[in-house]
Design a protein around this motif. Structure first.
Motif, PDB file in Angstrom:
ATOM      1  N   ALA A  92       1.079  -1.148   0.058  1.00 33.61           N
ATOM      2  CA  ALA A  92       0.141  -0.036   0.189  1.00 33.61           C
ATOM      3  C   ALA A  92       0.833   1.286  -0.148  1.00 33.61           C
ATOM      4  O   ALA A  92       0.123   2.232  -0.337  1.00 33.61           O
ATOM      5  N   LEU A  93       2.243   1.089   0.313  1.00 35.48           N
ATOM      6  CA  LEU A  93       3.105   2.317   0.217  1.00 35.48           C
ATOM      7  C   LEU A  93       3.164   2.772  -1.316  1.00 35.48           C
ATOM      8  O   LEU A  93       3.397   4.111  -1.268  1.00 35.48           O
ATOM      9  N   ALA A  94       2.687   2.066  -2.121  1.00 34.51           N
ATOM     10  CA  ALA A  94       2.547   2.510  -3.466  1.00 34.51           C
ATOM     11  C   ALA A  94       1.491   3.681  -3.655  1.00 34.51           C
ATOM     12  O   ALA A  94       1.448   4.476  -4.604  1.00 34.51           O
ATOM     13  N   GLY A  95       0.552   3.756  -2.729  1.00 34.52           N
ATOM     14  CA  GLY A  95      -0.358   4.621  -2.792  1.00 34.52           C
ATOM     15  C   GLY A  95      -1.857   4.411  -3.584  1.00 34.52           C
ATOM     16  O   GLY A  95      -2.596   5.284  -3.728  1.00 34.52           O
ATOM     17  N   ALA A  96      -2.046   3.007  -3.939  1.00 32.25           N
ATOM     18  CA  ALA A  96      -3.142   2.791  -4.817  1.00 32.25           C
ATOM     19  C   ALA A  96      -3.410   1.119  -4.538  1.00 32.25           C
ATOM     20  O   ALA A  96      -2.339   0.609  -4.338  1.00 32.25           O
ATOM     21  N   PRO A  97      -4.394   0.808  -4.807  1.00 35.77           N
ATOM     22  CA  PRO A  97      -4.616  -0.754  -4.796  1.00 35.77           C
ATOM     23  C   PRO A  97      -4.202  -1.263  -6.161  1.00 35.77           C
ATOM     24  O   PRO A  97      -3.755  -0.374  -7.106  1.00 35.77           O
ATOM     25  N   LEU A  98      -3.801  -2.426  -6.326  1.00 41.85           N
ATOM     26  CA  LEU A  98      -3.268  -3.186  -7.446  1.00 41.85           C
ATOM     27  C   LEU A  98      -3.974  -3.874  -8.431  1.00 41.85           C
ATOM     28  O   LEU A  98      -4.953  -4.455  -7.915  1.00 41.85           O
ATOM     29  N   LEU A  99      -3.905  -3.803  -9.611  1.00 37.21           N
ATOM     30  CA  LEU A  99      -4.319  -4.779 -10.485  1.00 37.21           C
ATOM     31  C   LEU A  99      -3.306  -5.817 -10.883  1.00 37.21           C
ATOM     32  O   LEU A  99      -2.527  -5.543 -11.820  1.00 37.21           O
ATOM     33  N   ALA A 100      -3.244  -6.733 -10.200  1.00 32.51           N
ATOM     34  CA  ALA A 100      -2.116  -7.718 -10.274  1.00 32.51           C
ATOM     35  C   ALA A 100      -2.320  -9.003  -9.605  1.00 32.51           C
ATOM     36  O   ALA A 100      -3.177  -9.174  -8.655  1.00 32.51           O
TER      37      ALA A 100
ATOM     38  N   TRP B 199       9.025  -4.979   0.454  1.00 26.22           N
ATOM     39  CA  TRP B 199       9.435  -3.694  -0.217  1.00 26.22           C
ATOM     40  C   TRP B 199      10.475  -3.922  -1.078  1.00 26.22           C
ATOM     41  O   TRP B 199      10.332  -3.167  -2.212  1.00 26.22           O
ATOM     42  N   ARG B 200      11.310  -5.009  -1.389  1.00 25.70           N
ATOM     43  CA  ARG B 200      12.023  -5.129  -2.526  1.00 25.70           C
ATOM     44  C   ARG B 200      11.176  -5.401  -3.666  1.00 25.70           C
ATOM     45  O   ARG B 200      11.880  -5.139  -4.728  1.00 25.70           O
ATOM     46  N   LEU B 201      10.344  -6.176  -3.475  1.00 27.51           N
ATOM     47  CA  LEU B 201       9.224  -6.512  -4.619  1.00 27.51           C
ATOM     48  C   LEU B 201       8.389  -5.261  -5.149  1.00 27.51           C
ATOM     49  O   LEU B 201       8.705  -4.957  -6.420  1.00 27.51           O
ATOM     50  N   LEU B 202       8.220  -4.143  -4.097  1.00 22.50           N
ATOM     51  CA  LEU B 202       7.556  -3.038  -4.737  1.00 22.50           C
ATOM     52  C   LEU B 202       8.559  -2.208  -5.204  1.00 22.50           C
ATOM     53  O   LEU B 202       8.257  -1.644  -6.444  1.00 22.50           O
ATOM     54  N   SER B 203       9.828  -2.320  -4.719  1.00 19.13           N
ATOM     55  CA  SER B 203      11.020  -1.269  -5.393  1.00 19.13           C
ATOM     56  C   SER B 203      10.992  -1.913  -6.850  1.00 19.13           C
ATOM     57  O   SER B 203      11.387  -1.012  -7.889  1.00 19.13           O
ATOM     58  N   ALA B 204      11.343  -3.048  -6.739  1.00 14.21           N
ATOM     59  CA  ALA B 204      11.835  -3.628  -8.215  1.00 14.21           C
ATOM     60  C   ALA B 204      10.497  -3.231  -9.202  1.00 14.21           C
ATOM     61  O   ALA B 204      10.905  -2.837 -10.387  1.00 14.21           O
TER      62      ALA B 204
END
Length: 308
Positions: A267-275, A288-293
């Motif tokens: 959720a640090l990305a700022g929105a829900p995912l379509l994934a 965090w590593r997945l989100l950053s990648a």
């Protein structure tokens, strides 16, 4: 695009202020929280954490993966520069997950201590409190992060191996596996919607082996890093041998809590995912590593906005 089933088509904020008091899992400190709605749609800014001490603001931190700092057993945001450098807010994951699934895209979270309260160790009290305040729709279409190509991160080998991946999907799906000695291999899979999260994921509690917690607390004092100083039977599922003191809320509670932490960290990305997110032995670091990648590969995702 149409909003996926269960998700709202517009961004939102709280209908009224939320106030709550508790103590931090790691610091053990009492903390008072106020979550303030955004009153002007033109000033919508996502989720912002504001730390105050003696009525004075000491730090303002946006929920942003760039501000994440590695900490044992939690997700922390810390200011990188300026007069606020070094100030931070820890253990944000349960609250971020709850705000996301309740459709609260914009709010100010004000705290008078460093750590978000752990409450009963789950996200259920946050969901209940947020829903009691109600939601106000803002004049912005809801945005989703739509994943366009697979991204994978892994670490370790054998019994220490961890692997997380994310790939395109028309909805938010999760497949999470976790193994724990004495409890076997646990797996949770499903489409993530606000109702599924509230019913199946939110009640799961933070957990850990009692024999690991005691030395971890001692090491934390030596290193001057707060670790589990606020851990109590009222806020954690404490494992002794192959049983849990007081029992489990559900047979696979441990893997469900891994899902909870994963949703909060993403959720640090700022929105829900379509994934579709697949995770084997996830951790805050690996989440965090997945989100950053993902975010680093600009052709791996795009913003998708709901129809007005």
């Amino acid at each position: 695009m149409r909003a996926p089933e269960g998700w709202r088509a517009t961004q939102g904020t709280l209908a009224r202020e939320l106030t709550l008091t508790g103590h931090g899992l790691h610091t053990g400190r009492r903390v008072n929280v106020r979550i303030l709605p955004v009153t002007d749609a033109s000033s919508a800014h996502g989720i912002v954490f504001r730390r105050v001490e003696s009525g004075r603001e000491v730090a303002t931190l946006r929920a942003d993966p760039a501000l994440r700092e590695a900490q044992p057993l939690c997700t922390m945001l810390r200011a990188r520069d300026g007069v606020q450098k070094g100030e931070g807010v820890r253990t944000v994951e349960h609250l971020l997950a709850s705000l996301l699934v309740c459709g609260i895209d914009h709010a100010i979270v004000e705290l008078d201590a460093e750590e978000v309260p752990i409450l009963d160790g789950s996200a259920a009290p946050w969901i209940e409190a947020i829903r009691a305040c109600g939601r106000t729709a803002l004049g912005h279409a809801q945005r989703f992060i739509q994943v366009l190509k697979p991204v994978t991160v892994c670490d370790g080998v054998g019994a220490l191996r961890r692997e997380l991946s994310i790939e395109p999907c028309e909805r938010y799906e999760l497949s999470v596996r976790n193994d724990l000695k004495g409890f076997g291999d646990m797996h949770w899979y499903g489409a993530l919607t606000p109702e599924v999260f509230t019913r199946e994921i939110a009640p799961s509690r933070s957990y850990g082996h009692l024999k690991w917690a005691i030395p971890a607390i001692a090491v934390g004092y030596v290193k001057r890093t707060p670790i589990l100083r606020g851990a109590r039977l009222s806020c954690t599922a404490a494992i002794v041998g192959d049983r849990v003191i007081g029992g489990l809320r559900m047979p696979d509670e441990f893997v469900r809590h891994r899902v909870l932490d994963l949703v909060g960290d993403l959720a640090l990305a700022g929105a829900p995912l379509l994934a579709r997110v697949s995770a084997f032995r996830p951790s805050h670091e690996m989440n965090w590593r997945l989100l950053s990648a993902l975010l680093a590969e600009r052709d791996a995702w795009t913003w998708a906005e709901c129809d007005a």
